[in-house]
Write a protein that holds these residues in place. Structure first.
Motif, PDB file in Angstrom:
ATOM      1  N   VAL A  24       0.837  -1.205   0.000  1.00  0.00           N
ATOM      2  CA  VAL A  24       0.000   0.000   0.000  1.00  0.00           C
ATOM      3  C   VAL A  24       0.871   1.255   0.000  1.00  0.00           C
ATOM      4  O   VAL A  24       0.592   2.227  -0.701  1.00  0.00           O
ATOM      5  CB  VAL A  24      -0.949   0.001   1.216  1.00  0.00           C
ATOM      6  CG1 VAL A  24      -1.806   1.260   1.226  1.00  0.00           C
ATOM      7  CG2 VAL A  24      -1.833  -1.234   1.204  1.00  0.00           C
ATOM      8  N   ILE A  25       1.964   1.230   0.791  1.00  0.00           N
ATOM      9  CA  ILE A  25       2.894   2.371   0.815  1.00  0.00           C
ATOM     10  C   ILE A  25       3.434   2.638  -0.585  1.00  0.00           C
ATOM     11  O   ILE A  25       3.466   3.783  -1.062  1.00  0.00           O
ATOM     12  CB  ILE A  25       4.060   2.096   1.788  1.00  0.00           C
ATOM     13  CG1 ILE A  25       3.558   2.036   3.228  1.00  0.00           C
ATOM     14  CG2 ILE A  25       5.144   3.171   1.644  1.00  0.00           C
ATOM     15  CD1 ILE A  25       4.609   1.591   4.224  1.00  0.00           C
ATOM     16  N   ALA A  26       3.866   1.560  -1.259  1.00  0.00           N
ATOM     17  CA  ALA A  26       4.410   1.716  -2.610  1.00  0.00           C
ATOM     18  C   ALA A  26       3.359   2.268  -3.562  1.00  0.00           C
ATOM     19  O   ALA A  26       3.672   3.082  -4.442  1.00  0.00           O
ATOM     20  CB  ALA A  26       4.936   0.374  -3.114  1.00  0.00           C
ATOM     21  N   GLY A  27       2.105   1.839  -3.409  1.00  0.00           N
ATOM     22  CA  GLY A  27       1.021   2.350  -4.248  1.00  0.00           C
ATOM     23  C   GLY A  27       0.779   3.835  -4.024  1.00  0.00           C
ATOM     24  O   GLY A  27       0.560   4.602  -4.971  1.00  0.00           O
ATOM     25  N   ILE A  28       0.825   4.251  -2.754  1.00  0.00           N
ATOM     26  CA  ILE A  28       0.615   5.664  -2.424  1.00  0.00           C
ATOM     27  C   ILE A  28       1.748   6.520  -2.991  1.00  0.00           C
ATOM     28  O   ILE A  28       1.511   7.550  -3.643  1.00  0.00           O
ATOM     29  CB  ILE A  28       0.513   5.842  -0.898  1.00  0.00           C
ATOM     30  CG1 ILE A  28      -0.751   5.141  -0.365  1.00  0.00           C
ATOM     31  CG2 ILE A  28       0.504   7.330  -0.528  1.00  0.00           C
ATOM     32  CD1 ILE A  28      -0.804   5.057   1.149  1.00  0.00           C
ATOM     33  N   ILE A  29       2.988   6.096  -2.765  1.00  0.00           N
ATOM     34  CA  ILE A  29       4.146   6.854  -3.275  1.00  0.00           C
ATOM     35  C   ILE A  29       4.141   6.867  -4.803  1.00  0.00           C
ATOM     36  O   ILE A  29       4.414   7.893  -5.443  1.00  0.00           O
ATOM     37  CB  ILE A  29       5.464   6.251  -2.749  1.00  0.00           C
ATOM     38  CG1 ILE A  29       5.508   6.305  -1.222  1.00  0.00           C
ATOM     39  CG2 ILE A  29       6.658   6.988  -3.346  1.00  0.00           C
ATOM     40  CD1 ILE A  29       5.422   7.687  -0.645  1.00  0.00           C
ATOM     41  N   GLY A  30       3.821   5.715  -5.415  1.00  0.00           N
ATOM     42  CA  GLY A  30       3.768   5.646  -6.870  1.00  0.00           C
ATOM     43  C   GLY A  30       2.734   6.589  -7.453  1.00  0.00           C
ATOM     44  O   GLY A  30       2.939   7.167  -8.531  1.00  0.00           O
ATOM     45  N   GLY A  31       1.619   6.770  -6.747  1.00  0.00           N
ATOM     46  CA  GLY A  31       0.582   7.664  -7.233  1.00  0.00           C
ATOM     47  C   GLY A  31       0.895   9.127  -6.983  1.00  0.00           C
ATOM     48  O   GLY A  31       0.877   9.954  -7.903  1.00  0.00           O
ATOM     49  N   VAL A  32       1.202   9.465  -5.735  1.00  0.00           N
ATOM     50  CA  VAL A  32       1.347  10.862  -5.342  1.00  0.00           C
ATOM     51  C   VAL A  32       2.700  11.430  -5.769  1.00  0.00           C
ATOM     52  O   VAL A  32       2.771  12.461  -6.461  1.00  0.00           O
ATOM     53  CB  VAL A  32       1.165  11.021  -3.819  1.00  0.00           C
ATOM     54  CG1 VAL A  32       1.377  12.473  -3.406  1.00  0.00           C
ATOM     55  CG2 VAL A  32      -0.220  10.547  -3.397  1.00  0.00           C
TER      56      VAL A  32
END
Length: 527
Positions: free
Chosen positions: A38-46
């Motif tokens: 989830v952390i990687a998804g958030i960083i990848g998006g934002v």
């Protein structure tokens, strides 16, 4: 960036629902904490979404790195030590970006890129069939053909048929029917049905179905068939989900080997996805590849510092974004914030989403990537396109992403070498301005995808209000990749007030409406 908010907002919601189970599944397949995905998804998006020059690409944890992560965590002695390699891998990607290594992506032939998209579409379909029927023993992120539990893609499908969960299957078919009906009929009825996307409706119906039925009933959905997001019971427990790198292990040579491996594989996968998403983009935006490497490197540094998995641009999420109408990078950024907000505020509600509904969404995404029309189109283009395309598809389905691409590229190179044996290839540009701002570009006897980077650079550097004379009278072989470049350039030329005069053996054509049709009609000549 907010000009197309009406397109980007619903697209971001679709990408969010696609990304959430994939983030969790890839973390599970990687042997990492679930929250790391989830952390990687958030960083990848934002973060990556904000820094990237791509308007429609979406980044996050990638299945292609799962095997590397799984092995590295054990080899390096723990997840905190592995995070050091992720941070260093991001630094190496920054170096790649400053060295302008992004041009590598241009040297992959179109047939291989299309094969990659089609192969991934088939993999998505095959991997989601078990989840669609309520057989969820394997994680969503497991995209390899041969799996760590000794099973393979097809054996899992056969096992799913023998272990069908009636409730999950019913809501899966309901979700699939909603998606098809919404996209083929309702989306044409008005703006409301374009703003409110079918996947969002399917997810809401799935949650309602779960609450309307009992878990223990014949038609109910048991907890193992639902999304599983970590649910913190306090703010402190939420913070406890973050991990931090152990920089005291930085002197371990294996850390540096793993870091370079992550940087190399993540960069290659990103560049291939950039090339693929640019081809899918109906508006023909061109992503600056070196800037993309810088954005990915920055994202991996931040992700590693707070406990996230390695990040790449991901074709599944990017294609879902394009097919849902995303226009700018705002859709990727919003999807990242949606991931963050959801795991903080509504993790319990997210855990009521049936996996079979999300599988239905991905089945539609997979079909759009691997339509039968794609196979027909590649077959019509001839054996030089069909063979690398087919090898890439088969390689990806029966091995993994990078092996399949490598096989397709090897075959593509052999094909080009066979054609290049007879003629050399070069690009000659003659400036005939004399105050008239006229440029003549003469193509050689043979122009292949090896020339793609040079031709792209020359065409993109043409000034506004130019008169371009394109001479192909000497050309005996023109690669399909180059024809596609000309087709895309014609779209941009109108915006830059560039007139094109095509000089061929059949005469002179002003601003050809379709280069693909023109060159396919050219008479073939023997060598």
């Amino acid at each position: 960036m907010f000009k197309y908010i009406k397109n980007d907002l619903p697209a971001s919601v679709v990408v969010f629902f696609v990304a959430l189970p994939l983030c969790l599944g890839i973390a599970l397949a990687s042997g990492a904490p679930l929250f790391s995905g989830v952390i990687a998804g958030i960083i990848g998006g934002v973060v990556v979404g904000a820094l990237s020059g791509s308007k429609i690409g979406v980044s996050g944890p990638a299945a292609g790195l799962a095997a590397i992560v799984l092995t590295a965590i054990g080899t390096l002695g723990g997840y905190e030590n592995f995070l050091v390699a992720v941070v260093l891998g991001g630094v190496i990607q920054l170096v790649f970006g400053f060295l302008k290594a992004g041009i590598i992506g241009y040297y992959f032939p179109s047939s291989v890129i299309k094969g990659m998209l089609t192969g991934i579409g088939i993999i998505i379909i095959l991997k989601q069939i078990p989840h669609f029927f309520g057989y969820d023993s394997d994680p969503e992120g497991d995209f390899a053909f041969f799996q760590v539990d000794g099973q393979n893609t097809f054996s899992e499908i056969f096992k799913a048929i023998n272990n069908i969960s009636l409730g999950a299957t019913i809501v899966g078919f309901i979700g699939l029917a909603i998606l098809i009906f919404w996209s083929s009929i309702l989306s044409k009825k008005g703006k409301f049905f374009q703003i409110i996307q079918g996947p969002l409706v399917a997810v809401v119906v799935g949650i309602v179905y779960y609450f309307a039925t009992s878990e223990n009933s014949k038609y109910g959905i048991s907890p193992q068939h639902l999304v599983s997001v970590p649910v913190p019971d306090s703010f402190d427990s939420f913070l406890d989900q973050f991990s931090f790198p152990n920089f005291s292990a930085i002197s371990n040579p294996q850390i540096w080997v793993t870091a370079f491996t992550i940087a190399l594989v993540a960069s290659l996968e990103t560049l291939l996805c950039v090339e693929a998403t640019d081809k899918l983009d109906p508006h023909k935006n061109v992503t600056p590849t070196n800037r993309e490497l810088l954005a990915q490197g920055t994202g991996n540094i931040i992700s590693g510092l707070i406990g996230g998995l390695p990040i790449t641009q991901v074709i599944v999420r990017s294609s879902a974004n394009i097919q849902s109408g995303g226009r700018t990078k705002l859709s990727a950024i919003i999807h990242g914030f949606l991931l963050l907000i959801s795991v903080i505020l509504i993790p319990t509600l997210l855990n009521k989403i049936p996996l079979s509904v999300l599988a239905a969404i991905l089945l539609v995404v997979g079909y759009k990537l691997a339509k039968p029309a794609v196979f027909k189109e590649m077959l019509q283009l001839g054996w030089k396109q069909w063979i690398p395309f087919t090898v890439t598809v088969v390689g990806i389905v029966f091995t993994d992403l990078l092996v399949g691409i490598g096989l397709g590229l090897a075959v593509g190179i052999v094909v080009i070498l066979i054609k290049s044996f007879q003629n050399s290839h070069f690009l000659h540009i003659e400036d005939k301005s004399n105050g008239k701002h006229k440029i003549k570009m003469t193509f050689a006897e043979e122009v292949t995808f090896f020339n793609k980077g040079a031709i792209l650079k020359e065409l993109d550097s043409l000034p506004r209000d130019t008169y371009l004379e394109l001479d192909v009278r000497k050309t005996r072989y023109l690669d399909n990749d180059i024809i596609e470049i000309l087709e895309d350039f014609a779209f941009k030329a109108k915006e830059r007030n560039i007139d094109i005069q095509l000089v061929s053996e059949r005469g002179i054509v002003e601003n050809p409406p379709s280069y693909i049709e023109f060159f396919n009609l050219r008479p073939k000549k023997s060598a």
